[in-house]
Design a protein around this motif. Structure first.
Motif, PDB file in Angstrom:
ATOM      1  N   LEU A  91     -13.029  -4.509   9.631  1.00 53.86           N
ATOM      2  CA  LEU A  91     -11.698  -4.348   9.023  1.00 53.86           C
ATOM      3  C   LEU A  91     -11.613  -5.091   7.702  1.00 53.86           C
ATOM      4  O   LEU A  91     -10.975  -4.617   6.768  1.00 53.86           O
ATOM      5  N   GLY A 126      -7.361   5.056   6.520  1.00 56.42           N
ATOM      6  CA  GLY A 126      -8.232   4.655   7.611  1.00 56.42           C
ATOM      7  C   GLY A 126      -7.697   3.449   8.348  1.00 56.42           C
ATOM      8  O   GLY A 126      -7.717   3.395   9.577  1.00 56.42           O
ATOM      9  N   ALA A 127      -7.165   2.470   7.594  1.00 59.33           N
ATOM     10  CA  ALA A 127      -6.628   1.274   8.244  1.00 59.33           C
ATOM     11  C   ALA A 127      -5.452   1.630   9.133  1.00 59.33           C
ATOM     12  O   ALA A 127      -5.290   1.083  10.229  1.00 59.33           O
ATOM     13  N   ARG A 152     -11.115  -7.080   1.981  1.00 57.32           N
ATOM     14  CA  ARG A 152     -10.975  -8.547   2.010  1.00 57.32           C
ATOM     15  C   ARG A 152     -12.057  -9.129   2.899  1.00 57.32           C
ATOM     16  O   ARG A 152     -11.827  -9.459   4.051  1.00 57.32           O
ATOM     17  N   VAL A 198      -4.435  -8.943  12.428  1.00 53.47           N
ATOM     18  CA  VAL A 198      -5.337  -8.986  11.274  1.00 53.47           C
ATOM     19  C   VAL A 198      -5.230  -7.693  10.486  1.00 53.47           C
ATOM     20  O   VAL A 198      -5.199  -7.696   9.249  1.00 53.47           O
ATOM     21  N   VAL A 202      -6.726   3.010  12.327  1.00 57.33           N
ATOM     22  CA  VAL A 202      -7.238   1.930  13.180  1.00 57.33           C
ATOM     23  C   VAL A 202      -6.081   1.214  13.863  1.00 57.33           C
ATOM     24  O   VAL A 202      -6.129   0.888  15.060  1.00 57.33           O
ATOM     25  N   LEU A 243     -13.136  -2.901   5.306  1.00 63.39           N
ATOM     26  CA  LEU A 243     -12.342  -1.686   5.173  1.00 63.39           C
ATOM     27  C   LEU A 243     -11.116  -1.932   4.301  1.00 63.39           C
ATOM     28  O   LEU A 243     -10.718  -1.075   3.514  1.00 63.39           O
ATOM     29  N   MET A 244     -10.520  -3.129   4.443  1.00 62.16           N
ATOM     30  CA  MET A 244      -9.326  -3.424   3.671  1.00 62.16           C
ATOM     31  C   MET A 244      -9.658  -4.184   2.394  1.00 62.16           C
ATOM     32  O   MET A 244      -8.747  -4.662   1.720  1.00 62.16           O
ATOM     33  N   TRP A 298     -14.880   3.296   8.154  1.00 62.44           N
ATOM     34  CA  TRP A 298     -13.984   3.923   9.128  1.00 62.44           C
ATOM     35  C   TRP A 298     -14.765   4.352  10.353  1.00 62.44           C
ATOM     36  O   TRP A 298     -14.341   4.126  11.484  1.00 62.44           O
ATOM     37  N   GLU A 302       0.841  -1.197   0.000  1.00 61.78           N
ATOM     38  CA  GLU A 302       0.000   0.000   0.000  1.00 61.78           C
ATOM     39  C   GLU A 302       0.869   1.237   0.000  1.00 61.78           C
ATOM     40  O   GLU A 302       2.019   1.227   0.409  1.00 61.78           O
TER      41      GLU A 302
END
Lengths: 212, 98
Positions: free
Chosen positions: B47, A27-28, B53, A71, A31, B50-51, B3, A21
């Motif tokens: 998540l 956003g990830a 997957r 994860v 988090v 969000l990702m 998000w 990435e």
């Protein structure tokens, strides 16, 4: 847990996350930052707490948090091991240990905490220093992704026909390795059961039902 | 949108953590750990989307199972003082009832 960590490190070093990435404030990423902050808060609370039952509960929370963090980093297999071993097994083992020993941790004098603090600080500094040399996350030219890892990624769809490369490596390419690890974990579990579970020692000093 | 959902779950996790640290009684702590596990399951689900997957949902389901077993083990430990109390047929709850 060390074995699982070693196995996952071994796997992680040779299997690439799917897409590198763009480094930025996504956003990830936010988090992940929140999860790390919660992890740090949990660790501090565990250190400061004296009642061991609460510490066991917090260690379960810590394992769940780190599993979620794994994860978020795409290391799903590590996350699952952490959840099963950390949140499931080790909480139960800690509770068994508490049942056999004390409920409250004795206070430790300040002077005795200085040397462990220095050792931990030096180790952490060395680990952080070691991360400076590491290649970027998802770097295609990193040694871990270049040789056998690339071969796994390229050949897994035709060789094994499972969508997940980690699963293919663990269960097929290195099936015997995984089998050996499972045997080791099983043996460790048996040993723990013999030490803590079905033996003669019961919590609170009661040894049996008066039959002997 | 994912998000916002994940941040709401993270805030809820922080609240659970506060309850696990401060919780005056043991039941507060057990409940906070159980609820924290539920939040982890939810966070994994979000998540995954969000990702990009969504296959993470399977893992979230497995986490729910592990969380359930861990909570049962904790409660059993707390009721009987150790984890093999049932093996005796020595049930404090039944004894109290008689």
């Amino acid at each position: 847990m060390m074995l699982a960590a070693a196995a996952s490190a071994e796997v992680g070093s040779e299997v690439t996350p799917s897409t590198p990435e763009v480094v930025g404030f996504t956003g990830a990423f936010a988090v992940e930052l929140c999860l790390l902050a919660l992890l740090a808060a949990t660790a501090v609370a565990m250190i400061r707490m004296r009642r061991l039952f609460g510490v066991a509960m917090l260690s379960g929370i810590y394992s769940l948090l780190s599993a979620a963090f794994f994860v978020a980093l795409d290391a799903v297999d590590v996350a699952f091991t952490e959840a099963a071993v950390g949140a499931g097994m080790s909480t139960v083992l800690l509770l068994s240990g508490i049942a056999l020993t004390a409920k409250v941790e004795m206070p430790v004098s300040r002077t005795r905490t200085i040397a462990p603090l220095i050792i931990v600080g030096v180790t952490a500094a060395a680990l952080v220093y070691a991360t400076i040399d590491m290649p970027g996350f998802g770097d295609a030219n990193a040694p871990a992704n270049a040789y056998v890892g690339r071969a796994y990624i390229e050949q897994t769809p035709s060789d094994i026909e499972v969508p997940n490369v980690v699963t293919a490596v663990l269960a097929s390419y290195r099936g015997f390795d995984t089998f050996g690890e499972t045997v080791v974990v099983f043996t460790a579990g048996l040993a723990c059961l013999l030490l803590l579970g079905a033996g003669a020692i019961r919590g609170g000093g009661r040894n049996d039902d008066g039959e002997h | 949108m994912y998000w916002v959902a994940s941040f709401a779950i993270l805030v809820a996790m922080a609240l659970m953590l506060v309850r696990a640290v401060k919780g005056p009684t043991v039941y507060d702590r057990v409940l906070s750990v159980n609820s924290f596990g539920t939040k982890t399951v939810l966070l994994l689900g979000v998540l995954g989307f969000l990702m990009g997957r969504p296959a993470f949902l399977d893992i979230a389901l497995l986490y729910a199972l592990i969380n359930f077993i861990a909570t049962i083990a904790i409660l059993k430990f707390f009721r009987y003082g150790d984890l093999s109390g049932m093996m005796h047929g020595d049930d404090p709850a039944r004894r109290e009832a008689e």
